[in-house]
Structure formats: C-alpha cells, structure tokens
Write a protein that holds these residues in place. Structure first.
Motif, mmCIF file in Angstrom:
data_model
loop_
_atom_site.group_PDB
_atom_site.id
_atom_site.type_symbol
_atom_site.label_atom_id
_atom_site.label_comp_id
_atom_site.label_asym_id
_atom_site.label_seq_id
_atom_site.Cartn_x
_atom_site.Cartn_y
_atom_site.Cartn_z
ATOM 1 N N MET A 274 -81.358 -88.671 17.272
ATOM 2 C CA MET A 274 -80.948 -88.457 15.783
ATOM 3 C C MET A 274 -79.973 -87.188 15.964
ATOM 4 O O MET A 274 -78.767 -87.067 15.474
ATOM 5 C CB MET A 274 -81.933 -88.285 14.812
ATOM 6 C CG MET A 274 -81.385 -87.892 13.380
ATOM 7 S SD MET A 274 -80.561 -89.195 12.801
ATOM 8 C CE MET A 274 -79.699 -88.502 11.402
ATOM 9 N N LEU B 275 -76.970 -87.678 17.994
ATOM 10 C CA LEU B 275 -75.941 -88.407 17.036
ATOM 11 C C LEU B 275 -75.231 -87.192 16.253
ATOM 12 O O LEU B 275 -73.903 -87.379 16.040
ATOM 13 C CB LEU B 275 -76.587 -89.307 16.172
ATOM 14 C CG LEU B 275 -76.752 -90.707 17.127
ATOM 15 C CD1 LEU B 275 -77.627 -91.685 16.261
ATOM 16 C CD2 LEU B 275 -75.530 -91.357 17.452
ATOM 17 N N PHE C 230 -67.118 -84.879 16.952
ATOM 18 C CA PHE C 230 -65.919 -85.855 16.733
ATOM 19 C C PHE C 230 -65.206 -85.510 15.616
ATOM 20 O O PHE C 230 -64.076 -85.394 15.456
ATOM 21 C CB PHE C 230 -66.629 -87.268 16.504
ATOM 22 C CG PHE C 230 -65.712 -88.286 16.351
ATOM 23 C CD1 PHE C 230 -64.736 -88.655 17.320
ATOM 24 C CD2 PHE C 230 -65.606 -89.021 15.132
ATOM 25 C CE1 PHE C 230 -63.795 -89.647 17.323
ATOM 26 C CE2 PHE C 230 -64.594 -90.211 14.989
ATOM 27 C CZ PHE C 230 -63.902 -90.385 16.090
ATOM 28 N N ALA C 231 -66.006 -84.971 14.620
ATOM 29 C CA ALA C 231 -65.202 -84.316 13.392
ATOM 30 C C ALA C 231 -64.441 -83.042 14.001
ATOM 31 O O ALA C 231 -63.167 -83.069 13.513
ATOM 32 C CB ALA C 231 -66.362 -83.999 12.231
ATOM 33 N N SER D 297 -61.326 -84.490 15.907
ATOM 34 C CA SER D 297 -60.335 -85.112 14.699
ATOM 35 C C SER D 297 -59.754 -84.011 13.923
ATOM 36 O O SER D 297 -58.440 -84.221 14.072
ATOM 37 C CB SER D 297 -61.149 -85.924 13.821
ATOM 38 O OG SER D 297 -61.955 -87.011 14.694
ATOM 39 N N LEU E 177 -55.931 -83.935 14.367
ATOM 40 C CA LEU E 177 -54.925 -83.984 13.182
ATOM 41 C C LEU E 177 -53.856 -82.666 12.963
ATOM 42 O O LEU E 177 -52.876 -82.764 12.596
ATOM 43 C CB LEU E 177 -55.835 -83.909 11.887
ATOM 44 C CG LEU E 177 -56.228 -85.113 11.370
ATOM 45 C CD1 LEU E 177 -57.160 -85.138 10.077
ATOM 46 C CD2 LEU E 177 -55.176 -85.921 10.775
ATOM 47 N N LEU F 290 -51.494 -82.957 15.412
ATOM 48 C CA LEU F 290 -50.375 -84.020 15.156
ATOM 49 C C LEU F 290 -49.568 -83.216 13.860
ATOM 50 O O LEU F 290 -48.413 -83.583 14.081
ATOM 51 C CB LEU F 290 -50.933 -85.158 14.619
ATOM 52 C CG LEU F 290 -51.400 -86.579 15.543
ATOM 53 C CD1 LEU F 290 -52.329 -87.206 15.061
ATOM 54 C CD2 LEU F 290 -50.240 -86.720 16.100
#
Lengths: 104, 563
Positions: free
Chosen positions: A1, A4, A11-12, A15, A19, A22
C-alpha cells in the motif's frame, strides 16, 4: 500500500513536471512561431517593395530613352527575316529559332 | 476457571483481530485498483485536455480574444499580358494621434505643418482638443521618408500604424484603364473597381498582403507606352488639345493598349477631376466623321447593294430638305464605290445610305452593336447618341459619321468585327482565354470582310487615297481617315476638328486594329497648314505601327513571301 502511494505520488510529481514542461515548450514554440511569422511577414513586405521597385525601374518610360541613347530602336521590317533566310546566312540559326519557339 | 475464561477471551480477541486483518488484506487490491483507476482517469482527462489544446489552432484562440475590425482591403496585383507589374500593394505608415496623451496640441499642429504643409490646421486642432477621443487619423499612406521626418519631431501622442497602400510602379501608364482606389484601398474606378466587384479583395485591419493570384490584363505595357509616347509627340507636333488611341486584337477582342491624353495618375486621382482628363476612348462620345464610311460601305457590300466597282455619279451635291451635302474635294467625275472610299466622298456614302434606306442602315449598325451600350471590365462605355429619326438628312449624315456620336472603343470594335472575317467580338481588358468568344455570331460575310480589307489597303497604297501617309513598308497597313468638326452648344465649330485614323494590319489577314484620334489639331509646317486626318492622324498611325508591329510578332512582307 505504502509503495503504491509513493508510486502514485511520484507519478503525480512526474506528471506535473511533464505538464509544466509541455506548457513551457508550447509557449516557447508559440513565441518561435510568432517570430517566424513576423519574419515571414517582413520578408513578404520587403518582396512587395522590391517588386514595386523593379517594376518602377523597368517601366518603359525609363527604359525607352535609355535604349535609344544606346542607339537601339524598334526593329524595321527590313531587319526581320524568315527562319529559312536566317539559316542561309547563319547555319545554326534555324535550330536556335525552333528551340526558342518550343521553349515558349 | 477465571484464568481459562480469560484465556478464552484473549483467544477470541486474537481471532477477531486476525479476521479483521484478513478482511483488510482481501480488500486492499480493490482499494488500490480504485485509486490507480481514479488517478488514471484524472490523468487521462488532463492528457486529453492538453492534447485538444495542442491541436486547436492559435488563430481560433486569438479570434476569441478580439474580433478584428476591417479598416482596409488587401488587393491582388495587376500585371500586363506579359507579367509586368502595373499595380501592387505595399506597406506604408499612417499617422494617428491619441488626443488624451497629446501634451501641447498647438505645438503638435505647428510642427506637423512643417512636414505636411497641406494639413488642415484648424480641423486638426479641433480634433486634438477632444480629450475623450483616443484615436484621430492625421494622414494615411505616408512615404517612409515623410514618416521618418515626423518621427524625428518627437511629438508625444503621435504614433504610426502600418497599412496597405496601392502602388503603381509604371506611374501614369494606362492610368485610365487601371482606375484608382480610395484611402481604404478599395477600388473606385477602372480595373481596380472590377477587382472589387468580380475578383475579390480581403478586408484586413493590418498590413496583410493579398495571397490572391494577380489579375492579368490584355494590355501590353510596351505597346501601351509606344501608343502614349506617339500620342504625346502628336499633341506637341500638331498642338492638339488632347489625343486618344487604341490597339485592338481583331480576332480575340483583347485591348492591347488604350490611351487618352492628358494622362491621369492612378495614385493621385483627386488631381485629375477636370473633364479634360476623362477617358476619351470609353468615357465620351464623338461624331467621328468619315471613318464611319467604313461601316456604310461594308453595309452596301454585305446587303448586295453594290460592289467595289459599282459606279456612282457623285458630281452633284445631295439635297436633303434644306441641307446640301457636298464633297470636301469633289472628283468632278463619277466614282466607283472603291473610289468613294479612297476619295472619302460624302455624296457617295450618302447615296449608298439612301439606296439602303433607313431600315437596312439602322439594322446593320444595330447588328454591329453600334446602337446599344457596351462595357468592358474597366467599366461601362458611354452609350451612343443616336439621331431622333433615320430618314432624310439624318440618314445621309449618319453615312459619313455625323449626327451620330459613339465612343471610339465602340466604333473600333464594330470595325474589328468587319475585318476579322465578319464575326462578333467582345472587347476585353483581360488576357484572352480560349473559348471566350465561343458565342461569336457572324455579322458580315467573309467576302464583305475581305473586300473591306482590300479597300482599306487600297486607301493607303493608292497615291490618291486619303491614307497614303499611314503606310509602313512591309507591314501591309490599311485604313480610313476621318476629319469631323466638333460640335459645341449645338453648333459645329469650324475652327475645331476631330481628326482620326482607323487602321488595321497586316491586311492580308488583319490581326490588329489601331484607332488614333487627335482633338483640335492645328495646321503646321509638317502638314502644309492643313489639319485633316490624312496630314496628321495618318502619319501618327504609321509611326505607331512601325514601332509596334515587330513587338506584336507581325511578320513583314519579305518574311511572309519566303514562307
């Protein structure tokens, strides 16, 4: 857990970084496009001015007196001969005339 | 006992904890899957948004920010038939002021006047006084040099904005045909107006050049210059008040050159508003005089009323009511129809018209398109002024070009239709595209067309012909003179004539027509004091054809004979 959660957090973050990258890249590209467009616009404007200048310099009103001052004038009828007659005088002229006619 | 019970309770509690732990363990994958699913969903939505933003065009985005307001028009270039540039758009700075930030309006006005002396100072001072306004045009379409001088004044509240301005690199060349645009770059006359009406212009609020294909005219800049130059020379030589000329392709209807003197500058239309600057080729009607006999004799031949060898007794003047029609130079003997043409006999032409009668004369001119208004891409041609009735004196005078006034272009087109084998043509300012004249109709027979070409050639070859001075060795020129007194206030002015010469070449297969008109020429030593067309318009035509025939690709007789 826990693993994860850590993975989701990473991952956030990744990202968010993606972002941001980009977004930054998009803005950079937009600025680049705008600068290219401005350059193209300026080039088009320069071409238009150059075209107008070339038209002005090659206007018949200017060229005609210059040509006459060099001893040139419109061809008289007796200066024009048929390709056959020209070939008799200058052997290769008929082929040249044909080539010019074909190229037109 | 108590211990056993305690032991049992502890055991039961441990079992309960284990059961809860088992349940939690069983639920964990479901919770994790839900979390990951939610995260994926969120990122998918975000990704889709980014992708859609990336795919959407920036233009669309800017449109949503501010809607452009059209203040000017970008226009396609105008080029001649060989691609030479006649009109184009260039960027030019326009000067405006923001009254709210103008510090000293009197200083602004006074300093601006030094660079723009024709500025209306009072009007500008009033405009700058209104501090509620944030935008006042001062002068649009400045040259870069003037803009720099204004910039160097260093006046606060003034700024420049780039706009499109129409430039005419060839100056006044073909000015009447090109027309002009207004300050918003919108076509107001000539081909410029045609572009607005038929080709299309694009509204812009910045200096955005047009991407439309250039408009290719039928004009040839070289031929146009030769025509204007020869007319200029003629105006000086014969002290004319004006001149006009046209070069027409009789097979396609293309107008190769069209000039009217004095010229107009397309870039300065306001300087040429006087009536004398009107286009004499399309914008005015004239009684053309004896050139009209070309049509009268074509009518007589085509209707079978006469042949070139038919003899007419022209010794006596014609009587029509209170009018007596006589020849300028009477031959004193009967003349054949061919001689009526070469001697330019008014009596002979009148006799042929009388023989035809009003209906046939009217019908023939109607068939040639002489009685109804015509137009070109450059605009409508002034409608013909026709006699109230077609009988008696009017019928006779029409036969030699009086009592009927037409635009020179309309006459040139009718004559071209006779000489091109006898089929109708549509005059055009645009380069010919095959099939344009697909609906051409036959107006006169081939025989009539050939006979008229021979008569016009005879008029130039014959030493007794009125067109002798129009001959150009080698190029087989044919033509007809016309000298008409100009009408003013309803009366003919004997001191003012319109002298003209209609010609075509090469006459063995007519391809080009020229029509030269001189307004109020004076007698000179060149003309022996005369002012008739045979002494002025005919030699001008000869010089013109000698200059342009080679450029037009017309082979001289020596070449034709060997082919």
């Amino acid at each position: 857990m826990r693993l994860l959660n850590i993975a989701a957090f990473c991952f956030a973050v990744a990202s968010a970084f993606l972002l941001y990258s980009l977004n930054y890249e998009t803005r950079r590209l937009e600025a680049h496009i705008q600068s290219q467009e401005r350059a193209a616009q300026q080039a088009k404007s320069d071409i238009a001015v150059l075209k107008a200048e070339r038209g002005h310099l090659s206007r018949p009103e200017r060229i005609d007196p210059l040509a006459r001052s060099q001893g040139l004038m419109p061809p008289r009828a007796d200066q024009l001969v048929s390709p056959d007659l020209a070939a008799a005088i200058v052997p290769d002229s008929k082929a040249s005339v044909r080539r010019v006619a074909e190229s037109e | 006992m108590w211990l056993k019970a305690n032991e049992m309770q502890r055991h039961a509690t441990t079992e309960g904890l284990n059961a809860a732990s088992d349940r939690r363990r069983r639920r964990a994958p479901i919770v994790n899957a839900s979390l990951i699913g939610s995260a994926l969903l969120v990122f998918t939505i975000l990704g889709t948004q980014i992708l859609s933003l990336g795919l959407s065009s920036s233009a669309h985005m800017s449109m949503s920010v501010s809607e452009p307001v059209a203040t000017s028009f970008s226009r396609p270039d105008i080029i001649d038939r060989n691609g030479r540039l006649l009109a184009t758009d260039v960027e030019a700075p326009s000067l405006f002021a923001d009254p709210a930030i103008v510090i000293d309006r009197d200083e602004v006005v006074e300093k601006l006047i030094t660079v723009l002396p024709d500025l209306n100072a009072a009007e500008l001072r009033d405009a700058l006084s209104d501090k509620s306004r944030r935008f006042v045009w001062i002068r649009r379409g400045l040259s870069p040099k003037v803009a720099q001088r204004i910039h160097d004044l260093g006046l606060p509240g003034l700024a420049f904005r780039k706009e499109l301005r129409r430039a005419y690199p060839a100056g006044a060349l073909a000015g009447h045909v090109l027309g002009f645009v207004n300050v918003d770059n919108k076509g107001m006359a000539g081909i410029e107006k045609y572009i607005d009406d038929a080709v299309g212009v694009d509204p812009v609020n910045s200096a955005t050049l047009s991407t439309r294909a250039p408009v290719r005219l039928s004009l040839d800049a070289g031929i146009q210059y030769a025509l204007e130059d020869e007319l200029d020379t003629a105006v000086r030589r014969y002290k004319s008040e004006g001149a006009a000329g046209i070069v027409l392709d009789v097979k396609t209807g293309e107008i190769i050159a069209s000039a009217s003197l004095p010229r107009v500058e397309p870039s300065q239309p306001s300087a040429t508003t006087d009536a004398k600057y009107a286009d004499k080729i399309t914008g005015g009607t004239f009684e053309l005089g004896s050139v009209f006999k070309t049509l009268t004799i074509a009518m007589a031949l085509d209707e079978g009323l006469a042949t070139p060898s038919t003899v007419l007794d022209v010794r006596e003047p014609l009587q029509a009511g209170r009018f007596t029609i006589r020849d300028f130079h009477s031959a004193g003997r009967p003349l054949t129809v061919a001689e009526v043409f070469t001697h330019s006999s008014n009596v002979g032409a009148g006799m042929l018209a009388q023989k035809a009668g009003p209906d046939r004369m009217h019908g023939f001119l109607q068939k040639l398109g002489m009685l109804t208004p015509i137009k070109t891409e450059a605009g409508a041609v002034t409608p013909p002024q026709l006699p109230a009735r077609w009988e008696g004196a009017e019928l006779i005078t029409v036969s030699y070009g009086h009592g009927i006034a037409v635009a020179p272009l309309q006459f040139a087109v009718a004559t071209a239709s006779i000489l091109n084998g006898g089929v109708s043509i549509t005059p055009t300012m645009l380069k010919y595209k095959p099939g344009t004249n697909a609906r051409a109709t036959r107006l006169v027979t081939r025989e009539t067309s050939s006979a008229m070409a021979r008569l016009m050639r005879l008029n130039v070859m014959d030493t007794a012909g009125t067109g002798e001075r129009a001959d150009v060795p080698g190029f087989r020129v044919g033509g007809k003179t016309g000298t008409a007194e100009l009408a003013e206030n309803g009366r003919y002015d004997k001191s003012a004539v319109l002298s003209s010469f209609v010609a075509a070449f090469p006459m063995d297969d007519p391809h080009y027509l020229t029509f030269v008109l001189l307004f109020e020429p004076k007698g000179s030593s060149d003309t022996g004091g005369q002012r008739t067309a045979s002494t002025n318009a005919a030699p001008v035509t000869a010089r013109l054809i000698g200059r342009i025939a080679g450029q037009l690709g017309v082979a001289p007789m020596s070449v034709v004979a060997t082919q």
